[in-house]
Design a protein around this motif. Structure first.
Motif, mmCIF file in Angstrom:
data_model
loop_
_atom_site.group_PDB
_atom_site.id
_atom_site.type_symbol
_atom_site.label_atom_id
_atom_site.label_comp_id
_atom_site.label_asym_id
_atom_site.label_seq_id
_atom_site.Cartn_x
_atom_site.Cartn_y
_atom_site.Cartn_z
ATOM 1 N N GLY A 95 0.878 -1.155 0.000
ATOM 2 C CA GLY A 95 0.000 0.000 0.000
ATOM 3 C C GLY A 95 0.916 1.204 0.000
ATOM 4 O O GLY A 95 2.091 1.068 0.369
ATOM 5 N N HIS A 96 0.447 2.400 -0.401
ATOM 6 C CA HIS A 96 1.350 3.574 -0.348
ATOM 7 C C HIS A 96 0.920 4.511 0.767
ATOM 8 O O HIS A 96 -0.254 4.816 0.920
ATOM 9 C CB HIS A 96 1.467 4.266 -1.706
ATOM 10 N N TYR A 97 1.913 4.934 1.567
ATOM 11 C CA TYR A 97 1.574 5.762 2.735
ATOM 12 C C TYR A 97 1.650 7.255 2.446
ATOM 13 O O TYR A 97 1.245 8.065 3.278
ATOM 14 C CB TYR A 97 2.403 5.365 3.962
ATOM 15 N N ASN B 49 -8.544 7.063 2.479
ATOM 16 C CA ASN B 49 -8.817 5.962 1.552
ATOM 17 C C ASN B 49 -7.608 5.736 0.634
ATOM 18 O O ASN B 49 -7.236 4.603 0.348
ATOM 19 C CB ASN B 49 -10.083 6.313 0.749
ATOM 20 N N ASP B 50 -7.032 6.841 0.165
ATOM 21 C CA ASP B 50 -5.904 6.810 -0.788
ATOM 22 C C ASP B 50 -4.640 7.323 -0.104
ATOM 23 O O ASP B 50 -4.348 8.483 -0.159
ATOM 24 C CB ASP B 50 -6.254 7.673 -2.005
ATOM 25 N N ASP B 51 -3.837 6.494 0.570
ATOM 26 C CA ASP B 51 -4.062 5.083 0.585
ATOM 27 C C ASP B 51 -3.775 4.537 1.988
ATOM 28 O O ASP B 51 -3.140 3.514 2.140
ATOM 29 C CB ASP B 51 -3.163 4.434 -0.479
ATOM 30 N N ALA B 52 -4.261 5.295 3.021
ATOM 31 C CA ALA B 52 -4.119 4.732 4.375
ATOM 32 C C ALA B 52 -4.863 3.400 4.453
ATOM 33 O O ALA B 52 -4.442 2.494 5.181
ATOM 34 C CB ALA B 52 -4.649 5.703 5.419
ATOM 35 N N GLY C 160 6.091 8.051 -2.310
ATOM 36 C CA GLY C 160 6.343 8.635 -3.636
ATOM 37 C C GLY C 160 5.381 8.164 -4.707
ATOM 38 O O GLY C 160 5.594 8.448 -5.887
ATOM 39 N N GLU C 161 4.307 7.468 -4.317
ATOM 40 C CA GLU C 161 3.364 6.967 -5.326
ATOM 41 C C GLU C 161 2.740 8.130 -6.081
ATOM 42 O O GLU C 161 2.708 8.139 -7.310
ATOM 43 C CB GLU C 161 2.285 6.102 -4.646
ATOM 44 N N GLU C 162 2.253 9.106 -5.325
ATOM 45 C CA GLU C 162 1.531 10.233 -5.943
ATOM 46 C C GLU C 162 2.454 11.141 -6.765
ATOM 47 O O GLU C 162 1.997 11.882 -7.624
ATOM 48 C CB GLU C 162 0.813 11.068 -4.870
ATOM 49 N N GLN C 163 3.760 11.071 -6.506
ATOM 50 C CA GLN C 163 4.697 11.924 -7.269
ATOM 51 C C GLN C 163 5.212 11.193 -8.505
ATOM 52 O O GLN C 163 5.930 11.767 -9.316
ATOM 53 C CB GLN C 163 5.879 12.372 -6.401
ATOM 54 N N ASN D 58 -2.585 -2.729 -2.915
ATOM 55 C CA ASN D 58 -3.896 -2.350 -2.395
ATOM 56 C C ASN D 58 -3.945 -0.840 -2.373
ATOM 57 O O ASN D 58 -3.255 -0.199 -1.588
ATOM 58 C CB ASN D 58 -4.087 -2.900 -0.986
ATOM 59 N N ASP D 59 -4.740 -0.262 -3.250
ATOM 60 C CA ASP D 59 -4.756 1.197 -3.373
ATOM 61 C C ASP D 59 -6.207 1.640 -3.554
ATOM 62 O O ASP D 59 -6.835 1.316 -4.561
ATOM 63 C CB ASP D 59 -3.893 1.591 -4.590
ATOM 64 N N ILE D 60 -6.712 2.379 -2.554
ATOM 65 C CA ILE D 60 -8.115 2.814 -2.518
ATOM 66 C C ILE D 60 -9.014 1.587 -2.336
ATOM 67 O O ILE D 60 -9.751 1.171 -3.217
ATOM 68 C CB ILE D 60 -8.503 3.642 -3.773
ATOM 69 N N ILE D 61 -8.941 1.031 -1.142
ATOM 70 C CA ILE D 61 -9.796 -0.123 -0.814
ATOM 71 C C ILE D 61 -10.699 0.221 0.375
ATOM 72 O O ILE D 61 -11.171 -0.663 1.080
ATOM 73 C CB ILE D 61 -8.946 -1.378 -0.495
#
Ligand SMILES: [Zn+2]
Length: 456
Positions: free
Chosen positions: A138-140, A158-161, A190-193, A218-221
């Motif tokens: 998952g990305h923090y 949600n995205d992405d805690a 760094g997912e969003e970047q 797992n991203d936005i679950i």
């Protein structure tokens, strides 16, 4: 006397074959260990993790990394301390590491930035399987409307805690048990970047020849509601790529395309495995496989793994509400915008975590997929003969040959082939069906299937 002994021996031999047959016939049953694992996954823990991650204000990759209370540094140190706590509870079997590197300046980071993946590895308990690993991530990091705003509140519940909370809860629960293969629980940044963290790890894995046999991001679950308010807490989308969008086609891929294997990539086999296994283990949940790498205009941490040649898929809630993703926290005409915990359904996140844990557990208990799987095409015949290289796990029972109509999505028929490396399915023509081979152990754990390459 002699006849008597002979028949006793013959009978016990037949009985042991039958016992093995029975287990392997029930192959694909839910292992008791998996049942225990999924039942221990706690929505309360998941809620606490999501709220704690939100409490850091922003987890933007370019945010303050030194504060103990706000920003991405505080968030990752907390994730690390949690993983270390689970490690203590599991008597040190979980190994916690920080995968830290400098991302050079780019489109969404004007200056170079330290990016850190927080990783908890649970080494496999079977020496022959330990180098085979399954990654769940998952990305923090988080963001709001402006992807460069590193100071305003970016709750990212949600995205992405949600994905990170699922991964952490899986690490806590699964580390109490032994699994043949290695499990890697990953909270990336760094997912969003620009998918920095996952790209770094996947490239490192490729360069080092790691045997990453499967990866789930797992991203936005987090949400079980449609954007017009309807409840759907019984589905999860599983994005699985078929043919990789490469510029140059490898021989292996060309052979797959030439024989109609475009729906039998390792990612699709992984997706089929996850659907069948998880739906059995988590009653009430349906895994909707989507024949696509990802949604339009979006990306995820499975992509760098796919690009590195590993089977990788993405889990996402069934319906997204875009008012609650990548948004400044605000109210407009009475409508609340922002990625806040109040829009998350923690029971639903737990269900998705159970789907993941069931699939990962089944993968890590099972033998590796058979290698060098071939279908013989020496002569014109209406039988189908398959060959493969023998697996080396000590608890291997044999192999199962599967087939389905070329227009079918899931396996329809199978036959247990015992411990052989060549098997003929009589009167079922390779011209009319898609075939696969999987490995089965003595407990009935089954690997994903492998599509055969033609051989003369
Ligand atoms: Zn995301």
């Amino acid at each position: 006397m002699r006849t008597f002994f002979f028949s006793v021996i013959a009978m016990s031999f037949a009985a042991s074959i039958m016992a093995e047959e029975e287990k392997t016939a029930s192959a694909g049953r839910v292992s008791p260990q998996i049942g225990e694992t999924t039942s221990e996954i706690s929505p309360k823990n998941i809620e606490a993790t999501i709220r704690k991650l939100v409490s850091f204000g922003t987890r933007h990759t370019l945010s303050d990394a030194t504060s103990e209370t706000r920003g991405i540094g505080a968030a990752r140190r907390w994730i690390q301390s949690e993983f270390e706590r689970y490690s203590k509870e599991s008597e040190g079997t979980l190994e916690v590491t920080m995968d830290e590197f400098t991302q050079p300046p780019g489109e969404r980071n004007p200056e170079s930035v330290q990016v850190v993946n927080v990783i908890a590895t649970l080494p496999g308990s079977q020496p022959e399987s330990r180098d085979r690993m399954y990654v769940v991530s998952g990305h923090y990091d988080s963001r709001i409307t402006d992807p460069m705003n590193a100071t305003a509140d970016a709750p990212g519940a949600n995205d992405d805690a949600s994905g990170v909370a699922a991964v952490m809860e899986m690490a806590r629960v699964m580390s109490k048990w032994k699994w043949d293969a290695t499990l890697v629980f990953m909270a990336v940044a760094g997912e969003e970047q620009g998918l920095f963290g996952s790209t770094h790890w996947a490239q490192m894995a490729k360069e080092n020849g790691f045997n990453v046999a499967g990866m789930i991001t797992n991203d936005i679950i987090g949400s079980s509601h449609t954007d017009d308010g309807r409840l759907d807490n019984k589905h999860v989308r599983l994005f699985a790529e078929g043919v990789p969008p490469v510029r140059e086609v490898s021989d292996e891929l060309r052979s797959m395309l030439q024989t109609g294997g475009e729906n039998d990539s390792s990612a699709r086999q992984l997706a089929r495995f996850i659907k069948i296994t998880a739906e059995k283990a988590v009653p009430g949940m349906t895994v909707n496989i989507i024949y696509r790498r990802d949604r339009y205009l979006r990306g995820g941490d499975h992509s760098p793994f796919l690009d590195a040649g590993f089977p990788a898929v993405r889990m996402t809630e069934p319906h997204e509400d875009f008012r609650h993703q990548h948004q400044d926290v605000r109210t407009e005409n009475g409508v609340k915008f922002g990625d806040l915990p109040e829009f998350c359904d923690f029971e639903y996140v737990a269900q998705v975590a159970r789907v993941n844990a069931a699939a990962l557990g089944a993968l890590a208990l099972a033998p590796a997929t058979p290698k060098e799987v071939k279908v013989e095409t020496k002569e014109l015949t209406n039988d189908t003969t398959l060959t493969w290289r023998a697996n080396d796990e000590p608890d291997l029972a044999g192999y199962r040959v599967l087939w389905r109509e070329t227009t079918a999505d899931l396996w329809e028929q199978s036959v247990y082939a015992r411990n052989v490396t060549r098997f003929t399915v009589q009167k079922i023509s390779k011209d009319n069906y898609l075939f696969g081979v999987c490995a089965v152990d003595r407990e009935g754990n089954v690997s994903p299937a492998v599509y055969p390459a033609p051989t003369r």
